[in-house]
Design a protein around this motif. Sequence first.
Motif, PDB file in Angstrom:
ATOM      1  N   GLU A  64       0.731  -1.256   0.031  1.00 36.35           N
ATOM      2  CA  GLU A  64       0.122  -0.011   0.065  1.00 36.35           C
ATOM      3  C   GLU A  64       0.884   1.230  -0.110  1.00 36.35           C
ATOM      4  O   GLU A  64       0.453   2.066  -0.751  1.00 36.35           O
ATOM      5  CB  GLU A  64      -1.047   0.005   1.270  1.00 36.35           C
ATOM      6  N   PHE A  65       1.894   1.429   0.934  1.00 36.28           N
ATOM      7  CA  PHE A  65       2.912   2.450   0.650  1.00 36.28           C
ATOM      8  C   PHE A  65       3.461   3.002  -0.554  1.00 36.28           C
ATOM      9  O   PHE A  65       3.450   3.929  -0.927  1.00 36.28           O
ATOM     10  CB  PHE A  65       3.927   2.134   1.814  1.00 36.28           C
ATOM     11  N   ILE A  66       3.880   1.835  -1.339  1.00 44.23           N
ATOM     12  CA  ILE A  66       4.599   2.153  -2.504  1.00 44.23           C
ATOM     13  C   ILE A  66       3.387   2.406  -3.706  1.00 44.23           C
ATOM     14  O   ILE A  66       3.651   3.344  -4.318  1.00 44.23           O
ATOM     15  CB  ILE A  66       5.125   0.740  -2.987  1.00 44.23           C
ATOM     16  N   ALA A  67       2.196   2.052  -3.258  1.00 41.56           N
ATOM     17  CA  ALA A  67       1.228   2.251  -4.370  1.00 41.56           C
ATOM     18  C   ALA A  67       0.753   3.842  -3.904  1.00 41.56           C
ATOM     19  O   ALA A  67       0.566   4.508  -5.156  1.00 41.56           O
ATOM     20  CB  ALA A  67      -0.208   1.507  -3.838  1.00 41.56           C
ATOM     21  N   TRP A  68       0.595   4.223  -2.910  1.00 39.38           N
ATOM     22  CA  TRP A  68       0.318   5.554  -2.619  1.00 39.38           C
ATOM     23  C   TRP A  68       1.479   6.557  -3.018  1.00 39.38           C
ATOM     24  O   TRP A  68       1.200   7.737  -3.535  1.00 39.38           O
ATOM     25  CB  TRP A  68       0.038   6.009  -1.301  1.00 39.38           C
ATOM     26  N   VAL A  69       2.639   6.047  -2.849  1.00 37.14           N
ATOM     27  CA  VAL A  69       3.850   6.785  -3.422  1.00 37.14           C
ATOM     28  C   VAL A  69       3.841   7.169  -4.909  1.00 37.14           C
ATOM     29  O   VAL A  69       4.107   8.293  -5.202  1.00 37.14           O
ATOM     30  CB  VAL A  69       5.160   6.304  -2.846  1.00 37.14           C
ATOM     31  N   GLN A  70       3.291   6.134  -5.537  1.00 34.93           N
ATOM     32  CA  GLN A  70       3.272   6.020  -7.072  1.00 34.93           C
ATOM     33  C   GLN A  70       2.265   7.226  -7.339  1.00 34.93           C
ATOM     34  O   GLN A  70       2.463   7.714  -8.466  1.00 34.93           O
ATOM     35  CB  GLN A  70       2.766   4.583  -7.412  1.00 34.93           C
ATOM     36  N   VAL A  71       1.035   7.231  -6.689  1.00 36.14           N
ATOM     37  CA  VAL A  71      -0.124   8.121  -7.031  1.00 36.14           C
ATOM     38  C   VAL A  71       0.438   9.504  -6.761  1.00 36.14           C
ATOM     39  O   VAL A  71       0.157  10.292  -7.501  1.00 36.14           O
ATOM     40  CB  VAL A  71      -1.495   7.777  -6.229  1.00 36.14           C
ATOM     41  N   LEU A  72       0.997   9.830  -5.377  1.00 33.64           N
ATOM     42  CA  LEU A  72       1.335  11.088  -5.068  1.00 33.64           C
ATOM     43  C   LEU A  72       2.425  11.676  -5.887  1.00 33.64           C
ATOM     44  O   LEU A  72       2.261  12.743  -6.156  1.00 33.64           O
ATOM     45  CB  LEU A  72       1.721  11.262  -3.702  1.00 33.64           C
ATOM     46  N   ILE A  73       3.402  10.927  -6.141  1.00 31.84           N
ATOM     47  CA  ILE A  73       4.652  11.596  -7.021  1.00 31.84           C
ATOM     48  C   ILE A  73       4.560  11.393  -8.295  1.00 31.84           C
ATOM     49  O   ILE A  73       4.632  12.617  -9.006  1.00 31.84           O
ATOM     50  CB  ILE A  73       5.984  10.665  -6.299  1.00 31.84           C
ATOM     51  N   TYR A  74       4.243  10.109  -8.835  1.00 30.70           N
ATOM     52  CA  TYR A  74       4.114  10.041 -10.310  1.00 30.70           C
ATOM     53  C   TYR A  74       2.687  10.702 -10.827  1.00 30.70           C
ATOM     54  O   TYR A  74       2.916  11.687 -11.813  1.00 30.70           O
ATOM     55  CB  TYR A  74       4.479   8.608 -10.610  1.00 30.70           C
ATOM     56  N   VAL A  75       1.719  10.209 -10.327  1.00 23.50           N
ATOM     57  CA  VAL A  75       0.393  10.756 -11.033  1.00 23.50           C
ATOM     58  C   VAL A  75       0.178  12.168 -10.645  1.00 23.50           C
ATOM     59  O   VAL A  75      -0.192  12.979 -11.437  1.00 23.50           O
ATOM     60  CB  VAL A  75      -0.723   9.938 -10.700  1.00 23.50           C
ATOM     61  N   GLY A  76       0.576  12.445  -9.176  1.00 22.50           N
ATOM     62  CA  GLY A  76       0.214  13.875  -8.956  1.00 22.50           C
ATOM     63  C   GLY A  76       1.380  15.003  -9.052  1.00 22.50           C
ATOM     64  O   GLY A  76       1.042  16.028  -8.791  1.00 22.50           O
ATOM     65  N   SER A  77       2.450  14.449  -9.493  1.00 24.80           N
ATOM     66  CA  SER A  77       3.463  15.518  -9.442  1.00 24.80           C
ATOM     67  C   SER A  77       4.252  15.528 -10.911  1.00 24.80           C
ATOM     68  O   SER A  77       4.275  16.680 -11.805  1.00 24.80           O
ATOM     69  CB  SER A  77       4.561  15.189  -8.506  1.00 24.80           C
ATOM     70  N   VAL A  78       4.553  14.094 -11.128  1.00 26.37           N
ATOM     71  CA  VAL A  78       5.337  14.156 -12.572  1.00 26.37           C
ATOM     72  C   VAL A  78       4.502  14.595 -13.976  1.00 26.37           C
ATOM     73  O   VAL A  78       4.769  15.220 -14.755  1.00 26.37           O
ATOM     74  CB  VAL A  78       5.969  12.960 -12.972  1.00 26.37           C
ATOM     75  N   VAL A  79       3.030  13.989 -13.700  1.00 30.54           N
ATOM     76  CA  VAL A  79       2.431  14.195 -14.740  1.00 30.54           C
ATOM     77  C   VAL A  79       1.775  15.664 -14.930  1.00 30.54           C
ATOM     78  O   VAL A  79       1.710  16.138 -16.076  1.00 30.54           O
ATOM     79  CB  VAL A  79       1.065  13.123 -14.817  1.00 30.54           C
ATOM     80  N   VAL A  80       1.425  16.276 -13.938  1.00 28.87           N
ATOM     81  CA  VAL A  80       0.955  17.698 -13.749  1.00 28.87           C
ATOM     82  C   VAL A  80       2.337  18.656 -14.455  1.00 28.87           C
ATOM     83  O   VAL A  80       2.067  19.345 -14.929  1.00 28.87           O
ATOM     84  CB  VAL A  80       0.858  17.876 -12.197  1.00 28.87           C
ATOM     85  N   LEU A  81       3.585  18.118 -13.885  1.00 28.11           N
ATOM     86  CA  LEU A  81       4.887  18.964 -14.495  1.00 28.11           C
ATOM     87  C   LEU A  81       4.843  18.924 -16.000  1.00 28.11           C
ATOM     88  O   LEU A  81       4.864  19.674 -16.692  1.00 28.11           O
ATOM     89  CB  LEU A  81       6.036  18.435 -13.883  1.00 28.11           C
ATOM     90  N   LEU A  82       4.417  17.551 -16.539  1.00 30.62           N
ATOM     91  CA  LEU A  82       4.259  17.403 -17.909  1.00 30.62           C
ATOM     92  C   LEU A  82       3.320  18.053 -18.808  1.00 30.62           C
ATOM     93  O   LEU A  82       3.531  18.694 -19.843  1.00 30.62           O
ATOM     94  CB  LEU A  82       4.159  15.938 -18.393  1.00 30.62           C
ATOM     95  N   LEU A  83       2.105  18.235 -18.057  1.00 25.64           N
ATOM     96  CA  LEU A  83       1.314  18.964 -18.502  1.00 25.64           C
ATOM     97  C   LEU A  83       1.462  20.577 -18.461  1.00 25.64           C
ATOM     98  O   LEU A  83       0.959  21.293 -19.547  1.00 25.64           O
ATOM     99  CB  LEU A  83      -0.276  18.725 -17.770  1.00 25.64           C
ATOM    100  N   PHE A  84       1.893  20.891 -17.466  1.00 30.52           N
ATOM    101  CA  PHE A  84       2.497  22.265 -17.291  1.00 30.52           C
ATOM    102  C   PHE A  84       3.517  22.781 -18.448  1.00 30.52           C
ATOM    103  O   PHE A  84       3.514  23.699 -19.097  1.00 30.52           O
ATOM    104  CB  PHE A  84       3.204  22.622 -15.952  1.00 30.52           C
ATOM    105  N   GLY A  85       4.454  21.794 -18.577  1.00 30.87           N
ATOM    106  CA  GLY A  85       5.320  21.855 -19.716  1.00 30.87           C
ATOM    107  C   GLY A  85       4.655  22.036 -21.256  1.00 30.87           C
ATOM    108  O   GLY A  85       5.336  22.755 -22.071  1.00 30.87           O
ATOM    109  N   LEU A  86       3.879  21.116 -21.487  1.00 31.47           N
ATOM    110  CA  LEU A  86       3.053  21.188 -22.682  1.00 31.47           C
ATOM    111  C   LEU A  86       2.335  22.640 -22.963  1.00 31.47           C
ATOM    112  O   LEU A  86       2.389  23.171 -24.033  1.00 31.47           O
ATOM    113  CB  LEU A  86       2.044  20.135 -22.586  1.00 31.47           C
ATOM    114  N   MET A  87       1.931  23.136 -21.730  1.00 33.13           N
ATOM    115  CA  MET A  87       1.209  24.356 -21.917  1.00 33.13           C
ATOM    116  C   MET A  87       1.953  25.475 -22.113  1.00 33.13           C
ATOM    117  O   MET A  87       1.771  26.502 -22.753  1.00 33.13           O
ATOM    118  CB  MET A  87       0.000  24.511 -20.564  1.00 33.13           C
ATOM    119  N   LEU A  88       3.215  25.523 -21.268  1.00 28.26           N
ATOM    120  CA  LEU A  88       3.954  26.838 -21.425  1.00 28.26           C
ATOM    121  C   LEU A  88       4.780  26.715 -22.661  1.00 28.26           C
ATOM    122  O   LEU A  88       5.020  27.745 -23.210  1.00 28.26           O
ATOM    123  CB  LEU A  88       5.104  26.522 -20.335  1.00 28.26           C
ATOM    124  N   THR A  89       5.101  25.525 -23.407  1.00 29.68           N
ATOM    125  CA  THR A  89       5.390  25.577 -24.680  1.00 29.68           C
ATOM    126  C   THR A  89       4.597  25.546 -25.946  1.00 29.68           C
ATOM    127  O   THR A  89       4.934  25.681 -26.937  1.00 29.68           O
ATOM    128  CB  THR A  89       6.546  24.105 -24.833  1.00 29.68           C
TER     129      THR A  89
END
Length: 207
Positions: A64-89
């Motif tokens: 469970e811990f690794i699953a929530w880390v996966q959601v918080l860090i990758y889904v909640g941070s990395v993908v949001v950063l990618l979307l911001f990069g797409l919008m900024l460019t």
Amino acid sequence: MSLAAAQHGFLSPTGVEIAFLLVGLVTFGAALVTVTTRQLVHAALWLVVTLGGLAVEYLLLTAEFIAWVQVLIYVGSVVVLLLFGLMLTKAPIGRSPDADSGNRWIALAVAVVAAGALVWVVVDAFRTTWIDLTGPAAGSTRVTGESLFQNWVLPFEALSVLLLAALVGAIVLSRKAKADTASGTPDKASGTPATPATVPGEKEGAR
């Protein structure tokens, strides 16, 4: 071989194992769409499905811990950063014919070799290890957290620096695109020439 392995084999899977297989197939399909689609925004959204599928797989493995880390860090941070990069460019929303590379077959060969090496390492390391999915969880959140943030803290910091560099690069590219638009350089995203900036004091020519 433990009692969990003796009770059932590969020909009599449990419901958890069937769910693990189905979620794995969905995650694999989403990953294929992510790397094959020519719409950048769709690729980022399919990446959300892929990373979410991995989180579900961790939940099915009682991690469970690794699953929530996966959601918080990758889904909640990395993908949001990618979307911001797409919008900024100012990435195009529709299909991008130039979002492809001539090195597709080389990338496919490297991916197959890397996947084969990963499968071999996992099978060799856990050949005689069986996980009792219906029994108590093997390990605790505290042990996993200590191992993750003590032994693997350097890769986490390196990843944060990499993400910061990607965000700074997106901002730089965005400012460069604005400068090209102001100077009258054709916009590569739309293919139409940009309107040159109006020089102060310059009058319109007579028709």
